[in-house]
Design a protein around this motif. Structure first.
Motif, PDB file in Angstrom:
ATOM      1  N   VAL B 206       0.872  -1.178   0.000  1.00 37.29           N
ATOM      2  CA  VAL B 206       0.000   0.000   0.000  1.00 37.29           C
ATOM      3  C   VAL B 206       0.911   1.232   0.000  1.00 37.29           C
ATOM      4  N   PRO B 207       0.761   2.118  -0.987  1.00 33.88           N
ATOM      5  CA  PRO B 207       1.724   3.227  -1.135  1.00 33.88           C
ATOM      6  C   PRO B 207       1.802   4.136   0.089  1.00 33.88           C
ATOM      7  N   ASN B 208       0.625   4.470   0.653  1.00 33.04           N
ATOM      8  CA  ASN B 208       0.625   5.224   1.905  1.00 33.04           C
ATOM      9  C   ASN B 208       1.321   6.569   1.858  1.00 33.04           C
ATOM     10  N   PHE B 265       4.403   8.756  -4.683  1.00 39.16           N
ATOM     11  CA  PHE B 265       5.023   7.430  -4.820  1.00 39.16           C
ATOM     12  C   PHE B 265       4.321   6.589  -5.885  1.00 39.16           C
ATOM     13  N   TYR B 379       3.805   1.707  -8.221  1.00 41.64           N
ATOM     14  CA  TYR B 379       4.224   2.176  -6.891  1.00 41.64           C
ATOM     15  C   TYR B 379       5.740   2.261  -6.944  1.00 41.64           C
ATOM     16  N   GLN B 698      11.524   2.732   1.765  1.00 43.47           N
ATOM     17  CA  GLN B 698      10.363   2.015   1.230  1.00 43.47           C
ATOM     18  C   GLN B 698      10.739   0.600   0.797  1.00 43.47           C
ATOM     19  N   GLU B 706       6.253  -4.463   5.466  1.00 44.33           N
ATOM     20  CA  GLU B 706       4.968  -4.154   4.840  1.00 44.33           C
ATOM     21  C   GLU B 706       4.387  -5.309   4.027  1.00 44.33           C
ATOM     22  N   TYR B 721      -3.297   1.900  10.207  1.00 41.89           N
ATOM     23  CA  TYR B 721      -1.920   2.038  10.688  1.00 41.89           C
ATOM     24  C   TYR B 721      -1.678   1.249  11.965  1.00 41.89           C
ATOM     25  N   TYR B 724      -1.113  -2.285   9.438  1.00 42.09           N
ATOM     26  CA  TYR B 724      -0.157  -2.297   8.324  1.00 42.09           C
ATOM     27  C   TYR B 724       1.145  -1.717   8.859  1.00 42.09           C
ATOM     28  N   MET B 726       3.992   0.160   8.834  1.00 38.88           N
ATOM     29  CA  MET B 726       4.774   1.206   8.162  1.00 38.88           C
ATOM     30  C   MET B 726       6.121   1.358   8.869  1.00 38.88           C
TER      31      MET B 726
END
Lengths: 168, 799
Positions: B206-208, B265, B379, B698, B706, B721, B724, B726
């Motif tokens: 997930v780009p987030n 992103f 992404y 990333q 991730e 959050y 997931y 991060m």
């Protein structure tokens, strides 16, 4: 039903009638139009909404505006003084501590709280202090350096202006 | 052309090559950034959506009557209301192997018949306040009939799998292959002394971006004009897609503005349904409509990345030289084709299968599949991280299997150095021609920074104290500077991929630059100003960069694919050249010389071999006050250029990770990360290093933390959050970075681009390091599924 609250934000006293369910971050952004405080997740996960409430770093998306009644709030708009940037604001520029800039206000406010309680934090202490803030752009390294820059600057003895210099 | 000083910079004495502090920082650090959600328009209304809770369900009825009676509600629209409106388009047509066009089911603005992923939009509720919109949305009553769903790309192709779109058999959007004929590859593979086989999942991410997507659309009925504020990476592209393909509005009637954008992103490249729907709604209502995603919406709506299931085989001769590469990938596209979803697993992935190696026979076969999940698209890295992961995992694993040092195995297989000037570019087996490269040197530099021999000694010692040390390598290449329009057009792109740049010299000699590239963290306002100030010999304070507004900027293709400096920067340089050429004519007139005899340097036009000189500012003033002026020359000093690159650019480098694995718990600690990158010439080393840091974070995030997890009901179970993982500040060591310079031979700045390399190179380095640690402890593990959680690593050690 609205409730009257009085909040001092960045030194200015505001009195407003707000819905009890209004979040503090929306009070700041939508009522006072201080849009420097951001909403990244609405669930206190990302830290973009971090402000100081009575001097303590607080996620304003997880606090109701009515809970801030009689509180002193500082937001990112309130930390520069007399046109002079706060050492953290300067540090983030000097050390490339931001890219898109969206998380930056929250991180700076978190760091304000950190540096108040720890004048000379180690790299690890800074990284741990940032555990409530996400940055997706920088990989955090330059944020750490930015905070170190500010800590150094804030702890350095202030250069006193001599009379002669002041008149130059 | 800038000269290269060998230190990763293009030094000219001017601002180019210097770590100039960013000019955009002040507004962000003071809280005065202008993000889309900060904008409130007169008469503003707010939108909330009714979204599907089910991955796959028939919509039996939608009852909005109670909601319409709620306080503050302005309007509610459902799928039936927009049934006649087109869906959002896909920007790249990939054909089946048999030549048929890919399947392109409609991606409607609101669904009417059935929902195809959790979050599919059923109704939009517009109210006077966002609270009233939320309240009303909760009272919309949707009756569903839940249907079976499929979330796994391979399973979706099997007989009997639930169909995402009734008219797409086996859920296959297309099948596609690239490279040498499969028979030749099979023959070469049969001849191999050793074949390394790896079956793996490149998991969904997930780009987030920390700023949730936000749109605010308004309509001015008097002038029949729309304005859409949007958090996009490419405002002109959004205008084109929305106007021409979805709503049928003439482009000149629409202004798209994208001021500050809080990270992209990739996820903010695409034209999302909400942009078009809000624009459709504002016309119905005559009032502005604003929507800001909640994070839970971002998780299930912003296009995800990766999600490949791959089997890859690499054959080696007895000397460790690669003889063949054979790849089969199932790529998950999600429920709908996102704007560039089709080209990511193909032309941004298959085309990178050469890597840095002289592999003579390559074939990659990709099956792209619809599933009941969020759409998948570009992404950070987009296809190239998948390719690099595949190749670099194979290389390290092959090294373990053949008992050859992983660095040595790479040295044996590297393409020899070539500069693209004296030596030609390198023609790959998979369609691309690399521009310039020096791969040996990057790895040598990385090994030196690592202290390789010492590391191997330390590795042997560490096993005795409960920790396993491992090192992982990744020598990557990527295709950036996207892209030559004719090339991508022949491959199915439905857009040109040039860029626009305008130099408007004001009468006082100050310069306004209009660029079609878009900055959402990349620092264009600084980097582009450095280029302009350097080339014109003026102060950076005299240069202003304008981006993100279709009404101000002639055109633009936006920012993605690490293209801004290579393509957008070159468009600016082309316009600077035109300014200087015209300036010479004006200067020649004033200095009573021939234009051919005028030199321009350091901001002055000078008659060659004399001290007769006139400053840039005076020439600018003369251009706008043309009293004493060349007879046939137009007044003014304002030029635009469209630059279409001759080739992609090919940054490359060497990433090395050192990890420590706890033998008892499987916990992985990243101890060191070394990145040696070659981006060609560098305009601002500070900004480039920042891009590397962010990309590496990333990429490490993918390796260790991730992953989007769907359950069998099609629910994204970690869509918050809390769930997931991060990456946080305390997950990383200090990154050790270095650059080397192999200039790009086909653009005037010699630049290649730096935005994605960190995310491309780093992931396999980290996973390889963990695998290396395990092998050093006697666990001959081929693969551990990413992210490498303690549990997964611990389990791998139990076998």
């Amino acid at each position: 039903m609205s409730i009257k609250i009085t909040v001092t934000v960045n030194g200015v006293k505001h009195t407003d009638k707000v819905e009890p369910r209004l979040l503090l971050v929306h009070y700041l952004r939508d009522v006072l139009r201080l849009t420097g405080t951001h909403v990244g997740c609405d669930t206190s996960g990302c830290g973009a909404c971090t402000i100081l409430v009575n001097g303590k770093a607080t996620k304003s998306c997880t606090m109701l505006a009515v809970q801030a009644d009689k509180a002193k709030v500082t937001t990112i708009e309130g930390i520069a003084s007399n046109g002079e940037l706060h050492p953290l604001q300067e540090g983030f520029n000097q050390c490339h501590g931001l890219q898109c800039g969206f998380c930056t206000p929250g991180i700076i406010m978190t760091a304000c709280d950190l540096l108040k309680n720890n004048k000379k934090p180690s790299e690890e202490e800074i990284r741990v202090a940032l555990e409530g803030n996400f940055c997706r752009c920088t990989g955090y390294e330059n944020i750490v350096k930015s905070i170190q820059y500010a800590a150094d600057k804030m702890s350095a003895p202030k250069a006193r202006k001599t009379k002669k210099e002041a008149t130059v | 052309m800038s000269t290269n000083n060998g230190n990763g910079t293009a030094a000219t004495g001017g601002p180019i090559g210097k770590s100039v502090k960013r000019v955009e920082d002040k507004r962000f650090t003071m809280g005065h950034g202008k993000f889309t959600d900060d904008i409130v328009l007169p008469g503003q209304t707010y939108a909330a959506f009714v979204r599907s809770q089910y991955a796959h369900a028939k919509i039996l009825s939608v009852d909005t009557s109670a909601a319409k009676a709620m306080p503050g509600v302005v309007a509610i629209y459902t799928g039936a209301d927009v049934a006649a409106v087109n869906g959002v388009p896909c920007g790249w047509q990939v054909n089946f192997k048999n030549g048929n066009a890919m399947k392109e089911p409609k991606h409607p603005l609101l669904v009417a018949d059935k929902t195809r992923h959790v979050g599919d939009a059923i109704a939009i509720v517009i109210a006077e306040s966002i609270e009233e919109a939320f309240d009303a949305a909760q009272t919309v009553n949707v009756e569903y009939e839940e249907l079976p769903c499929v979330v796994d790309a391979f399973k979706a192709t099997q007989p009997g799998a639930p169909l995402v779109h009734d008219d797409v058999p086996n859920n296959i959007c297309y099948d596609w292959a690239l490279g040498n004929p499969i028979e030749e590859v099979n023959a070469a593979m049969s001849s191999a002394a050793h074949v390394t086989t790896l079956e793996f999942i490149n998991q969904r991410l997930v780009p987030n971006a920390i700023e949730p997507r936000c749109y605010n659309s308004s309509y001015d009925a008097i002038n029949d004009k729309y304005t859409l504020y949007t958090s996009t990476q490419n405002p002109h592209v959004i205008r084109l897609l929305m106007c021409a393909f979805v709503l049928g509005i003439p482009e000149h009637k629409v202004r798209v503005i994208s001021y500050d954008v809080g990270g992209g992103f990739g996820s903010k490249i695409f034209h999302y349904t909400e942009e078009a729907l809000l624009t459709w709604c504002t016309k119905q209502l005559g009032r502005p409509v604003k929507w800001t995603a909640e994070r839970k919406e971002s998780f299930v709506l912003d296009a995800h990345g990766r999600d490949h299931i791959t089997k890859a085989e690499m054959g080696f001769d007895s000397g460790g030289k690669i003889v063949a590469l054979r790849v089969k990938t199932y790529a998950n596209l999600g429920a709908y084709l996102s704007t560039f979803g089709s080209c990511v697993p193909t032309y941004l992935h298959g085309t990178l299968m050469q890597g840095l190696y002289t592999t003579p026979k390559i074939n990659i076969d990709v099956t792209a599949v619809f599933t009941h999940t969020t759409a998948v698209d570009a992404y950070r890295g987009a296809g190239r991280p998948e390719a690099t992961y595949l190749l670099e995992r194979l290389m390290d694993l092959a090294a373990h299997e053949m008992k050859i040092d992983p660095a040595e195995l790479r040295f044996r297989n590297f393409i020899p150095p070539f500069d693209g000037v004296n030596q030609p570019g390198y023609q790959t087996q998979v369609a691309l021609q690399y521009d310039s490269g020096n791969y040996h040197a990057a790895l040598e530099k990385g090994l030196e920074m690592l202290g390789y021999e010492d590391f191997r000694k330390a590795q042997k010692e560490s096993a005795n104290n409960g920790k396993l040390l491992g090192v992982g390598f990744s020598t990557y290449i990527e295709a950036c500077g996207i892209a030559p329009s004719a090339v991508v057009g022949s491959l199915g792109a439905r857009a040109g991929l040039f860029e626009f740049g305008q130099i408007r010299v004001q009468p006082t000699g100050k310069v306004t630059v209009y660029t079609g590239a878009h900055s959402h963290g990349q620092g264009h306002e600084t980097t582009f100003a450095q280029v302009v100030a350097d080339k014109l010999g003026i102060s950076m304070d005299d240069v202003e960069i304008v981006h993100g507004d279709t009404e101000k900027i002639g055109f633009g293709m936006g920012t993605y694919g690490s293209r801004s400096i290579a393509v957008g920067g070159t468009a600016i340089v082309k316009s600077i050249e035109k300014v200087i050429e015209k300036g010479k004519k004006i200067a020649a007139h004033l200095l009573e010389a021939s234009a051919d005899d005028i030199d321009f340097a350091n901001g002055n036009f000078t008659v060659k071999g004399t001290d007769k000189s006139i400053a840039f500012g005076n020439v600018a003033l003369t251009a706008y006050v043309p009293h004493n002026y060349p007879k046939d020359l137009e007044p003014g000093l304002d030029f635009s250029s469209f630059y279409d690159p001759a080739n992609f650019t090919y940054p490359f480098g060497c990433h090395i990770a050192v990890v420590e694995v706890d033998k008892e718990t499987g916990k992985v600690a990243l101890k060191r990360f070394i990145a040696v990158d070659d981006f060609g010439n560098i305009i601002n080393p500070m900004i480039v290093e920042g891009q590397v840091h962010g990309g590496v974070a990333q990429g490490v995030g993918q390796a260790l933390f991730e992953g989007a997890e769907y359950n069998e009901h099609g629910q994204l179970v970690n869509a918050s959050y809390m769930d997931y993982c991060m990456p946080r500040a305390d997950d990383f060591p200090i990154f050790e970075t270095a650059t080397q310079v192999t200039p790009c031979p086909h653009n005037p700045l010699g630049v290649k681009g730096a935005g994605e390399a960190g995310a491309i190179g780093s992931t396999p380095a980290v996973v390889n390091a963990v695998i290396d640690a395990l092998w050093s402890g006697g666990h001959e593990v081929k693969d551990i599924r990413m992210p490498l959680t303690s549990e997964r690593v611990w389990r791998a050690m139990q076998n």
